[in-house]
Design a protein around this motif. Structure first.
Motif, PDB file in Angstrom:
ATOM      1  N   UNK A   1       6.182 -27.630 -24.811  1.00 51.80           N
ATOM      2  CA  UNK A   1       6.063 -26.456 -25.667  1.00 51.80           C
ATOM      3  C   UNK A   1       6.819 -26.735 -26.963  1.00 51.80           C
ATOM      4  N   UNK A   2       6.208 -26.395 -28.100  1.00 55.37           N
ATOM      5  CA  UNK A   2       6.776 -26.769 -29.398  1.00 55.37           C
ATOM      6  C   UNK A   2       6.887 -25.573 -30.343  1.00 55.37           C
ATOM      7  N   UNK A   3       7.715 -25.745 -31.369  1.00 55.56           N
ATOM      8  CA  UNK A   3       7.807 -24.804 -32.476  1.00 55.56           C
ATOM      9  C   UNK A   3       6.682 -25.127 -33.453  1.00 55.56           C
ATOM     10  N   UNK A   4       6.263 -24.133 -34.235  1.00 57.42           N
ATOM     11  CA  UNK A   4       5.223 -24.373 -35.228  1.00 57.42           C
ATOM     12  C   UNK A   4       5.281 -23.289 -36.302  1.00 57.42           C
ATOM     13  N   UNK A   5       4.532 -23.514 -37.380  1.00 57.08           N
ATOM     14  CA  UNK A   5       4.435 -22.558 -38.487  1.00 57.08           C
ATOM     15  C   UNK A   5       2.971 -22.290 -38.789  1.00 57.08           C
ATOM     16  N   UNK A   6       2.678 -21.057 -39.211  1.00 58.38           N
ATOM     17  CA  UNK A   6       1.338 -20.706 -39.673  1.00 58.38           C
ATOM     18  C   UNK A   6       1.471 -19.781 -40.890  1.00 58.38           C
TER      19      UNK A   6
ATOM     20  N   UNK B   1      -0.870 -14.180 -46.514  1.00 60.86           N
ATOM     21  CA  UNK B   1       0.037 -14.573 -47.588  1.00 60.86           C
ATOM     22  C   UNK B   1       1.488 -14.736 -47.177  1.00 60.86           C
ATOM     23  N   UNK B   2       1.754 -14.723 -45.872  1.00 62.03           N
ATOM     24  CA  UNK B   2       3.128 -14.881 -45.371  1.00 62.03           C
ATOM     25  C   UNK B   2       3.203 -16.077 -44.431  1.00 62.03           C
ATOM     26  N   UNK B   3       4.357 -16.750 -44.442  1.00 57.15           N
ATOM     27  CA  UNK B   3       4.586 -17.881 -43.541  1.00 57.15           C
ATOM     28  C   UNK B   3       5.361 -17.373 -42.330  1.00 57.15           C
ATOM     29  N   UNK B   4       4.841 -17.664 -41.140  1.00 53.34           N
ATOM     30  CA  UNK B   4       5.476 -17.285 -39.878  1.00 53.34           C
ATOM     31  C   UNK B   4       5.956 -18.544 -39.171  1.00 53.34           C
ATOM     32  N   UNK B   5       7.224 -18.549 -38.778  1.00 59.34           N
ATOM     33  CA  UNK B   5       7.809 -19.662 -38.025  1.00 59.34           C
ATOM     34  C   UNK B   5       7.983 -19.209 -36.581  1.00 59.34           C
ATOM     35  N   UNK B   6       7.405 -19.952 -35.660  1.00 56.67           N
ATOM     36  CA  UNK B   6       7.475 -19.644 -34.238  1.00 56.67           C
ATOM     37  C   UNK B   6       8.443 -20.611 -33.566  1.00 56.67           C
TER      38      UNK B   6
ATOM     39  N   UNK C   1      10.932 -24.394 -23.264  1.00 59.22           N
ATOM     40  CA  UNK C   1      10.277 -25.684 -23.548  1.00 59.22           C
ATOM     41  C   UNK C   1       9.331 -26.139 -22.441  1.00 59.22           C
ATOM     42  N   UNK C   2       9.345 -25.438 -21.295  1.00 54.20           N
ATOM     43  CA  UNK C   2       8.543 -25.870 -20.152  1.00 54.20           C
ATOM     44  C   UNK C   2       7.182 -25.176 -20.104  1.00 54.20           C
ATOM     45  N   UNK C   3       7.141 -23.866 -20.447  1.00 52.37           N
ATOM     46  CA  UNK C   3       5.867 -23.158 -20.406  1.00 52.37           C
ATOM     47  C   UNK C   3       5.802 -22.120 -21.528  1.00 52.37           C
ATOM     48  N   UNK C   4       4.576 -21.783 -21.888  1.00 50.01           N
ATOM     49  CA  UNK C   4       4.377 -20.748 -22.905  1.00 50.01           C
ATOM     50  C   UNK C   4       4.827 -19.416 -22.322  1.00 50.01           C
ATOM     51  N   UNK C   5       5.878 -18.840 -22.905  1.00 50.56           N
ATOM     52  CA  UNK C   5       6.422 -17.612 -22.351  1.00 50.56           C
ATOM     53  C   UNK C   5       6.951 -16.663 -23.424  1.00 50.56           C
ATOM     54  N   UNK C   6       7.820 -17.167 -24.314  1.00 51.79           N
ATOM     55  CA  UNK C   6       8.489 -16.297 -25.272  1.00 51.79           C
ATOM     56  C   UNK C   6       8.765 -17.070 -26.563  1.00 51.79           C
ATOM     57  N   UNK C   7       8.458 -16.425 -27.686  1.00 50.00           N
ATOM     58  CA  UNK C   7       8.743 -17.012 -28.997  1.00 50.00           C
ATOM     59  C   UNK C   7       9.523 -16.019 -29.849  1.00 50.00           C
ATOM     60  N   UNK C   8      10.454 -16.550 -30.632  1.00 48.25           N
ATOM     61  CA  UNK C   8      11.049 -15.803 -31.730  1.00 48.25           C
ATOM     62  C   UNK C   8      10.193 -16.133 -32.947  1.00 48.25           C
ATOM     63  N   UNK C   9       9.843 -15.115 -33.714  1.00 49.38           N
ATOM     64  CA  UNK C   9       9.013 -15.312 -34.894  1.00 49.38           C
ATOM     65  C   UNK C   9       9.809 -14.852 -36.109  1.00 49.38           C
ATOM     66  N   UNK C  10       9.836 -15.709 -37.128  1.00 46.88           N
ATOM     67  CA  UNK C  10      10.565 -15.419 -38.361  1.00 46.88           C
ATOM     68  C   UNK C  10       9.567 -15.300 -39.511  1.00 46.88           C
ATOM     69  N   UNK C  11       9.787 -14.299 -40.375  1.00 47.94           N
ATOM     70  CA  UNK C  11       8.942 -14.094 -41.546  1.00 47.94           C
ATOM     71  C   UNK C  11       9.777 -13.460 -42.655  1.00 47.94           C
ATOM     72  N   UNK C  12       9.500 -13.857 -43.894  1.00 45.18           N
ATOM     73  CA  UNK C  12      10.142 -13.222 -45.045  1.00 45.18           C
ATOM     74  C   UNK C  12       9.388 -11.927 -45.346  1.00 45.18           C
ATOM     75  N   UNK C  13      10.124 -10.829 -45.433  1.00 52.02           N
ATOM     76  CA  UNK C  13       9.513  -9.543 -45.730  1.00 52.02           C
ATOM     77  C   UNK C  13      10.442  -8.754 -46.641  1.00 52.02           C
ATOM     78  N   UNK C  14       9.918  -8.383 -47.803  1.00 51.59           N
ATOM     79  CA  UNK C  14      10.684  -7.623 -48.793  1.00 51.59           C
ATOM     80  C   UNK C  14      12.020  -8.306 -49.123  1.00 51.59           C
TER      81      UNK C  14
ATOM     82  N   UNK D   1       5.775  -3.547 -40.217  1.00 54.06           N
ATOM     83  CA  UNK D   1       4.483  -2.874 -40.039  1.00 54.06           C
ATOM     84  C   UNK D   1       3.294  -3.634 -40.631  1.00 54.06           C
ATOM     85  N   UNK D   2       3.441  -4.269 -41.807  1.00 56.43           N
ATOM     86  CA  UNK D   2       2.280  -4.967 -42.369  1.00 56.43           C
ATOM     87  C   UNK D   2       1.762  -6.119 -41.493  1.00 56.43           C
TER      88      UNK D   2
END
Length: 80
Positions: A2-7, A11-16, A21-34, A60-61
């Protein structure tokens, strides 16, 4: 593995960042907002679909992107 990634969406960049690391279960997601960095979580339910945890924390957006986050995690979150 399991890896980190960005999308980029709407118009916003999200970092996951994976919390498991063993299975898809939980991600922290970071985004710049205001001009501030926001962090929220997306977690897999019993059905395997990722949902935003605590929607009041996700700006909300971006709440409407929940299904897109799920698709991105299933496509980009795991490497063979």
């Amino acid at each position: 593995m399991i890896v980190n990634f960005e999308i980029e969406l709407d118009g916003a960049k999200f970092r996951f960042h994976t919390m498991n690391r063993v299975r898809l279960q939980l991600y922290q997601v970071y985004v710049q907002h205001e001009g501030k960095e926001c962090r929220f979580h997306v977690q897999a339910g019993e059905d395997g679909l990722f949902k935003i945890v605590g929607e009041d924390v996700c700006p909300k957006p971006y709440q409407h992107l929940e299904s897109t986050f799920n698709e991105a995690i299933h496509k980009l979150g795991q490497v063979a």
